[in-house]
Design an enzyme around this catalytic site. Structure first.
Site, PDB file in Angstrom:
ATOM      1  N   ARG B  22       0.829  -1.209   0.000  1.00 30.03           N
ATOM      2  CA  ARG B  22       0.000   0.000   0.000  1.00 30.03           C
ATOM      3  C   ARG B  22       0.865   1.260   0.000  1.00 30.03           C
ATOM      4  O   ARG B  22       0.467   2.302  -0.500  1.00 30.03           O
ATOM      5  CB  ARG B  22      -0.941   0.000   1.212  1.00 30.03           C
ATOM      6  N   ASN B  42      -4.264 -18.943  12.936  1.00 34.73           N
ATOM      7  CA  ASN B  42      -3.655 -19.825  13.931  1.00 34.73           C
ATOM      8  C   ASN B  42      -4.421 -19.826  15.254  1.00 34.73           C
ATOM      9  O   ASN B  42      -4.466 -20.838  15.942  1.00 34.73           O
ATOM     10  CB  ASN B  42      -2.160 -19.521  14.131  1.00 34.73           C
ATOM     11  N   CYS B  43      -5.045 -18.700  15.588  1.00 35.22           N
ATOM     12  CA  CYS B  43      -5.819 -18.659  16.828  1.00 35.22           C
ATOM     13  C   CYS B  43      -7.109 -19.465  16.717  1.00 35.22           C
ATOM     14  O   CYS B  43      -7.772 -19.719  17.721  1.00 35.22           O
ATOM     15  CB  CYS B  43      -6.159 -17.226  17.202  1.00 35.22           C
ATOM     16  N   THR B 293      16.552  -4.773  13.906  1.00 32.41           N
ATOM     17  CA  THR B 293      17.491  -5.626  14.645  1.00 32.41           C
ATOM     18  C   THR B 293      18.853  -4.932  14.708  1.00 32.41           C
ATOM     19  O   THR B 293      18.994  -3.780  14.281  1.00 32.41           O
ATOM     20  CB  THR B 293      17.660  -6.981  13.933  1.00 32.41           C
ATOM     21  N   PRO B 296      20.820  -2.871  10.534  1.00 31.07           N
ATOM     22  CA  PRO B 296      19.793  -1.890  10.162  1.00 31.07           C
ATOM     23  C   PRO B 296      18.981  -2.264   8.926  1.00 31.07           C
ATOM     24  O   PRO B 296      17.931  -1.671   8.685  1.00 31.07           O
ATOM     25  CB  PRO B 296      20.593  -0.601   9.920  1.00 31.07           C
ATOM     26  N   ILE B 298      17.744  -5.267   8.572  1.00 27.51           N
ATOM     27  CA  ILE B 298      16.912  -6.406   8.975  1.00 27.51           C
ATOM     28  C   ILE B 298      15.980  -6.012  10.119  1.00 27.51           C
ATOM     29  O   ILE B 298      16.432  -5.490  11.147  1.00 27.51           O
ATOM     30  CB  ILE B 298      17.785  -7.614   9.391  1.00 27.51           C
ATOM     31  N   ASP B 303       6.192 -13.034  17.472  1.00 25.38           N
ATOM     32  CA  ASP B 303       6.513 -13.893  18.613  1.00 25.38           C
ATOM     33  C   ASP B 303       8.003 -14.132  18.788  1.00 25.38           C
ATOM     34  O   ASP B 303       8.432 -14.609  19.843  1.00 25.38           O
ATOM     35  CB  ASP B 303       5.837 -15.266  18.440  1.00 25.38           C
ATOM     36  N   TYR B 446     -24.559   2.950  29.453  1.00 24.46           N
ATOM     37  CA  TYR B 446     -25.460   2.297  30.384  1.00 24.46           C
ATOM     38  C   TYR B 446     -26.882   2.228  29.842  1.00 24.46           C
ATOM     39  O   TYR B 446     -27.514   3.231  29.547  1.00 24.46           O
ATOM     40  CB  TYR B 446     -25.486   2.983  31.747  1.00 24.46           C
TER      41      TYR B 446
END
Lengths: 567, 567
Positions: B22, B42-43, B293, B296, B298, B303, B446
């Site tokens: 995008r 996966n969940c 990481t 620079p 990468i 997870d 409410y």
């Protein structure tokens, strides 16, 4: 010994009494209630009428006795305060049973008189088949009227909270129901295009919804009393038999068996104004941020007062239970020396309308326009939880924010699942002063039964940030009405969706997934207004086109927003 | 032309790819996925096993083809990256079908390898009836094992998200299930007393829950293959017939037909560490706030990485889908020059356990203690919506806050309705830096079907503010174990509640509504530890006693918290 007198024994008054006792065991606390009940569940009344709450007793949360034993509060029901005598710090009380009057002294007086249904000046309204709903006796009267008159048709006037809840309650009892609303929408805290989903739901449920329609005259036609000893009818009931002939602003007439007036409420200020307390510009009792009226010994809370709008700081009337309860509690704090201040009102509210919920917080677009407050808005429609897990329903969300600061100005949502959650989240975010940029990062509960890895809240923030950063230029549904010759409409949905959902007249259809190959069918010298079903694919298409030198705008909220706004 | 290579085609990787496209139509984007599927749910895997999601195809959200046509991403499945060659900015890829290897150049590399199930070194674990659950093939294997082995009993090791969800899935299939958990609680993001509600639910559903129990050895006993041509069994299936003999840390042995290992996950860091990228102290890939990481060119997300804890700023492993998705999106932003930064992780999470939901955000009490962070905590138990409206369920909420600043440190909730909503609200409030004082004022939706005029959120804030202001002195359930001779316990519930719910040994019982008359039964020279069912009446009683010169503390969360914590 501090003596506190409270006028009104429901939300604000009862909260004040209970909190005052927790803060002082010595204070003398007297609570006057004009009616027979204190601390009843006024928000529950329509649900007893509709049958969701079968036991009437469940609506009576406290009794004078329970309040006495728990909080040592002297509760006097059927006791109307008819005058406040500020110079000698007394109130004059009339016993509704005996008619006796007496004065009671106070050190502090707390007014929690509430708001009364507005009864407009319509000829013929005073009749035994016309009711409004404020308290337990009103509820009892409506049920009695339904049952005695064997109502087959009912008419509700007013599409606010109580009107909508009564419409549903009557419909649920099997009574054919008409809802009349003068405005072009129900649920005016929200904007018309969001209320459109509610209109659709009401019509689908078989209610006769008439927007832009006022009631202009009522004629009561009583029938001959028909004794029905078997049914246990007594004289008082028999006069109910009959019907009403309604005349509408459209010139039409209609017949109905029950008329519920629910066009709104008006703060009960007569006691306060008779006592010379200052009223505010909106007609409510004026208070400072500690709920103090113009007389420092007199406080006022709840539906009768004006509070300050969270965004504008202007005085507003917000007749809602949550603020009333917290204000009542806070008044006790202030009386006993705590430096508490009411933190303005967002007016967060929700209404159940059959299977839908519609909710809002903060300013709506109508009020932002009136107040000349700059705003941008986004619409997103996405599933209430992971689409692959059963029970996911569309959440339609509208978020308004300040183009300069990015701060949240207001939000509205409608759908069948997870609506309260989304508006609660945005209400807290708005109150905390969060920006749309910060909102992107909120971490919400995610497991398939409860949410999505990118929740509708995150998505709304993403869309808003895309607009704010200039990555996407937005166009709104109301701007599509008169396209110039320099603009064209591009529908990037699949042909099957156009067939099923409809489309906007004159749009070119190139599905987003074919756009790269077919891009040269589009003119580079025109502004391309792109739309898909909800706005996501439109975004993807706009990016592709922009990168290739086309000028685009994306229809925010897509065809779904456009279509509902046309209704 | 920027060339972006992505390793891993699920949450973080797929989000990065879509966002990158995008932001740039010109970039070349290649996404390598070791397995056969990208962007799968996966969940949702346990819910297909349990039958809630009957159609397997619903879990496959995107295909390489759909990603190609929508986002022009070159998706290569069955393609494992086996080396990162940082000096020449290439990755070495092995085609999982042909075995061929080749190098692919990158300008930017995004690592989204995820985390792998931890398989402990237990003798005998490698057998055809033992499985873990990470991806679609794992899921297929489990279903196959259940069906081929006609599993009548299953054992799940580990009471985290996947363990609990698998336990429910297996139970839902009619398989008698044992859950082994080494710790004294399941769902370790929450504290043990909150998990106690889950333990109760698990036991009530008939699952054999064994806390404090480890699996120490496994023995596979295959049976003689029994051909069943009618059932369509083939050779590959027949070896499954058999059972496992499990040895537990308690010395017990048990027989089971299926073993699911779900003791946790470990970041997949071998590629990164082999390439010399810096790992963090928790064993995840170290990244800066832009997900960069130590190289620079990468980036890493999801997870496999360490993020910073929202409260402490310490590195933490938070393997959750929401952060992974947002990090993936953000990496694309950063690559294309946007100054975005990841805003730390609260770890907001939720798990469905039969009819209950349990959720948390921020720090839990265990971690606050470990980190020596001062905190106070409150418990409230109140209805998910107005108690008089059908369907209200108890919400049990724990809120932790800083005693000095009043800021929210963490929250946990458990119950059958409205749990996600309350934790979402508190997650946003915590992220916004709200204090408990500000939390009192939040205005939530409410109407009787959705909330209460004083929501559990407001109530928790009220209780916390009462403590912080010194109006109430708190005592906690774990402090009742060894009372001194200067302390007595006062139970202010009604005698009927003591009979029904039980009571704490040695407590005097004076119902709160009789306390004013019977107060002189209590000694003034002792500290009175007051409790009721949830803490509200205890508060009222403490106030009464304090005002009359008694020294009191109120049991926070009342007997309900005390009792569940004892289990």
């Amino acid at each position: 010994m501090t003596k506190i007198v409270i006028i009104g024994g429901v939300a604000g008054g009862a909260s004040a009494a209970a909190r005052a006792r927790r803060l002082s065991e010595d204070a003398q606390i007297i609570m006057f209630e004009r009616g027979p009940f204190i601390s009843f569940a006024n928000c529950g009344l329509p649900y007893h009428i509709g049958g969701d709450i079968p036991e009437r007793s469940k609506l009576l949360l406290q009794t004078p006795e329970s309040f006495k034993s728990r909080f040592d509060v002297d509760v006097r029901v059927m006791s109307e305060v008819i005058a406040i005598n500020r110079t000698d710090k007394t109130v004059t009380v009339r016993n509704g049973l005996s008619g006796d009057e007496y004065d009671e002294q106070y050190d502090y007086l707390i007014l929690s008189p509430g708001a009364a249904p507005i009864i407009p000046e319509i000829p013929g309204l005073s009749n035994p088949l016309t009711h409004s709903l404020r308290n337990i006796p009103d509820m009892d009267n409506i049920i009695y009227a339904i049952e005695m008159n064997q109502a087959a048709h009912a008419t509700v006037v007013g599409g606010g909270f109580i009107g909508l809840e009564m419409m549903e309650a009557l419909h649920q009892r099997g009574i054919k129901t008409t809802l009349l609303e003068l405005a072009d929408q129900v649920m005016t805290p929200t904007d018309p295009e969001m209320a459109g989903f509610v209109h659709q739901e009401i019509l689908e449920q078989g209610v006769d919804l008439r927007l832009g329609t006022a009631l202009t005259a009522v004629e009561y036609n009583g029938r001959e009393p028909v004794a029905s000893v078997d049914a246990g009818e007594d004289d008082s009931g028999q006069h109910l038999l009959g019907h009403l002939q309604l005349t509408l602003s459209t010139g039409e007439t209609m017949q109905t068996d029950l008329l519920i007036m629910a066009i709104g409420v008006r703060p009960e200020t007569s006691l306060a104004s008779d006592a010379g307390l200052t009223l505010g510009p909106r007609g409510g009792i004026q208070v400072d941020t500690q709920m103090r009226t113009s007389d420092p010994a007199i406080f006022a809370v709840g539906d009768a007062i004006e509070t300050l709008d969270f965004v504008t700081g202007d005085p507003v009337l917000v007749p809602l239970a949550g603020p009333a309860n917290r204000q009542g509690r806070m008044v006790a704090d202030v009386i006993f020396g705590k430096d508490e201040h009411y933190q303005r009102t967002q007016g967060t509210a929700i209404c159940k309308v059959f299977d839908l919920a519609i909710a809002s917080t903060g300013m709506n677009e109508k009020r932002l326009k009136q107040a000349h407050i700059p705003y941008e808005k986004v619409y997103v429609h996405t599933a209430s939880h992971a689409g692959y897990y059963p029970g996911a329903e569309a959440v339609s969300l509208k978020l308004m924010y300040a183009p300069d600061s990015g701060k949240i100005l207001g939000a509205q949502a409608v759908g069948k699942d997870g609506i309260d959650k989304r508006i609660d989240i945005l209400a807290v975010a708005q109150r905390a002063g969060m920006t749309i940029e910060q909102l992107q990062h909120v971490e919400l509960c995610y497991a398939p039964p409860y949410g999505s890895a990118k929740d509708v809240i995150n998505q709304a923030a993403f869309v808003a940030c895309n607009i704010r950063s200039g990555d996407i230029r937005p166009v709104h549904y109301h701007e599509l009405g008169d396209l110039s010759e320099h603009q064209i409409l591009l529908d990037v949905r699949n042909p099957g969706e156009l067939d099923a959902q409809g489309a906007i007249l004159g749009a070119i259809n190139i599905p987003v997934d074919s756009l790269r190959e077919r891009m040269d069918e589009l003119p580079k010298d025109k502004e391309i207004l792109v739309y898909c079903q909800v706005g996501l694919r439109g975004n993807v298409a706009c990016r592709q086109l922009n990168h290739r030198g086309y000028t685009t705008k994306n229809l925010v909220g897509g065809y779904r927003t456009y279509r509902i706004a046309q209704q």
